[in-house]
Each structure stands twice: as structure tokens, then as C-alpha cells.
Scaffold this motif. Structure first.
Motif, PDB file in Angstrom:
ATOM      1  N   GLY A  64     -31.319 -21.456 109.338  1.00 34.48           N
ATOM      2  CA  GLY A  64     -32.125 -20.378 109.895  1.00 34.48           C
ATOM      3  C   GLY A  64     -33.536 -20.816 110.245  1.00 34.48           C
ATOM      4  O   GLY A  64     -34.061 -20.463 111.305  1.00 34.48           O
TER       5      GLY A  64
ATOM      6  N   GLY B 112     -34.688 -20.896 113.997  1.00 31.34           N
ATOM      7  CA  GLY B 112     -35.822 -20.017 114.268  1.00 31.34           C
ATOM      8  C   GLY B 112     -37.000 -20.767 114.859  1.00 31.34           C
ATOM      9  O   GLY B 112     -37.663 -20.279 115.782  1.00 31.34           O
TER      10      GLY B 112
ATOM     11  N   CYS C 113     -34.752 -14.281 117.921  1.00 28.68           N
ATOM     12  CA  CYS C 113     -34.254 -15.417 117.125  1.00 28.68           C
ATOM     13  C   CYS C 113     -33.442 -14.930 115.927  1.00 28.68           C
ATOM     14  O   CYS C 113     -32.415 -15.530 115.576  1.00 28.68           O
ATOM     15  N   GLU C 114     -33.882 -13.838 115.297  1.00 29.55           N
ATOM     16  CA  GLU C 114     -33.113 -13.270 114.187  1.00 29.55           C
ATOM     17  C   GLU C 114     -31.758 -12.764 114.667  1.00 29.55           C
ATOM     18  O   GLU C 114     -30.761 -12.875 113.965  1.00 29.55           O
TER      19      GLU C 114
ATOM     20  N   LEU D 298     -29.332 -15.581 114.729  1.00 30.83           N
ATOM     21  CA  LEU D 298     -28.807 -15.938 113.401  1.00 30.83           C
ATOM     22  C   LEU D 298     -27.643 -15.055 112.996  1.00 30.83           C
ATOM     23  O   LEU D 298     -26.716 -15.513 112.333  1.00 30.83           O
ATOM     24  N   LYS D 299     -27.701 -13.802 113.395  1.00 32.79           N
ATOM     25  CA  LYS D 299     -26.641 -12.866 113.009  1.00 32.79           C
ATOM     26  C   LYS D 299     -25.309 -13.222 113.657  1.00 32.79           C
ATOM     27  O   LYS D 299     -24.258 -12.919 113.110  1.00 32.79           O
TER      28      LYS D 299
ATOM     29  N   ALA E  21     -24.541 -16.438 114.496  1.00 32.90           N
ATOM     30  CA  ALA E  21     -24.362 -17.889 114.351  1.00 32.90           C
ATOM     31  C   ALA E  21     -23.141 -18.258 113.531  1.00 32.90           C
ATOM     32  O   ALA E  21     -22.835 -19.443 113.390  1.00 32.90           O
TER      33      ALA E  21
ATOM     34  N   ALA F  55     -37.534 -19.151 106.541  1.00 28.27           N
ATOM     35  CA  ALA F  55     -36.288 -18.394 106.396  1.00 28.27           C
ATOM     36  C   ALA F  55     -36.065 -18.178 104.907  1.00 28.27           C
ATOM     37  O   ALA F  55     -36.298 -19.084 104.097  1.00 28.27           O
TER      38      ALA F  55
END
Length: 132
Positions: free
Chosen positions: A60, A64, A78-79, A82-83, A85, A107
Motif C-alpha cells: 500500500g 500509494g 490511490c486508496e 488499493l481496494k 488490488a 500505509a
């Protein structure tokens, strides 16, 4: 014949104190058993959750940092990356925070792990070493 002022029928109703009703023992025992099982499960899986969180926060922080400082995208975007990924386990709970002056992304997964990555134009994004 003298009367003492006591009547046999009124004594029990007026002066008797009844004990409070206790919850059934099986409910209390079931609750204690559930808490014990939860505690054992947490102890059994803690190390695995911690390792997943460390890997998730490292990924992360790196993603990020690249997303924010190389691609110049907002941190919320960017968050969102991650969700999707494909992180499993504790990695799903990774949250990002930005320190703009030092160009660092942190992170973290609460109570389990945190990792930072900083950006320099000459070398890109670099993770800070893990502390064991």
C-alpha cells in the motif's frame, strides 16, 4: 390478652425481601465459552494476520507513493486502487496518509502494522526498512 401488632398474613408481604432474579447459568456459560473461543482464535491467527498486514501496508505504501507522487493523482484515488488490488486478509483494511512536505505516504492497518514510502525525484519511491 395483649396484641403485639403483628398479623400473620401481612408479615410475608410487607417485610420480606426477595432476591433478585439471576440470569440463567447456561447463558452466562455460553457467553464465557464464546469469549474463550474468540480469544483462542485470535491467539491462533494473530501472527498470520500481522504478517498479512505487514505485506499489505508495504504494498500500500509503495503503490500509494507511486500513485500520488509519480502519477500526480489525488490520495483518495490511490486508496481506491488499493481496494481493487486483490489484497487478501488484513490487507483489505489498509489506509493511506500523506505527509506532503516530506513527500511520504504512510500505509497502516490499525493495531497490526504500518509502513512508509518516501519519494525523491532521483530514485523514485522507496520503502523504509522494516523494524523487527
Amino acid at each position: 390478652m395483649a396484641t403485639s401488632g403483628h398479623s400473620g398474613a401481612g408479615d410475608k408481604a410487607a417485610g420480606a425481601s426477595y432476591p433478585l432474579r439471576q440470569p440463567p447459568r447456561w447463558k452466562r456459560n455460553l457467553l464465557l465459552l464464546l469469549l474463550l473461543v474468540l480469544g483462542l482464535w485470535l491467539a491462533w491467527t494473530w501472527r498470520g494476520l500481522r504478517e498479512e498486514a505487514r505485506v499489505g501496508t508495504a504494498l500500500g505504501a509503495r503503490l500509494g507513493c507511486v500513485c500520488r507522487f509519480v502519477s500526480q493523482r489525488p490520495l483518495e484515488s490511490c486508496e481506491g486502487d488499493l481496494k481493487v488490488a486483490g489484497l487478501q486478509g488484513a490487507g483489505r483494511w489498509v489506509s493511506l496518509a500523506e505527509d506532503a512536505p516530506s513527500r511520504t505516504i504512510k500505509a497502516s492497518v490499525p493495531l497490526l502494522a504500518s509502513q512508509s514510502a518516501d519519494f525523491e525525484a532521483s530514485r523514485g519511491c522507496r520503502l523504509e526498512p522494516w523494524q523487527d
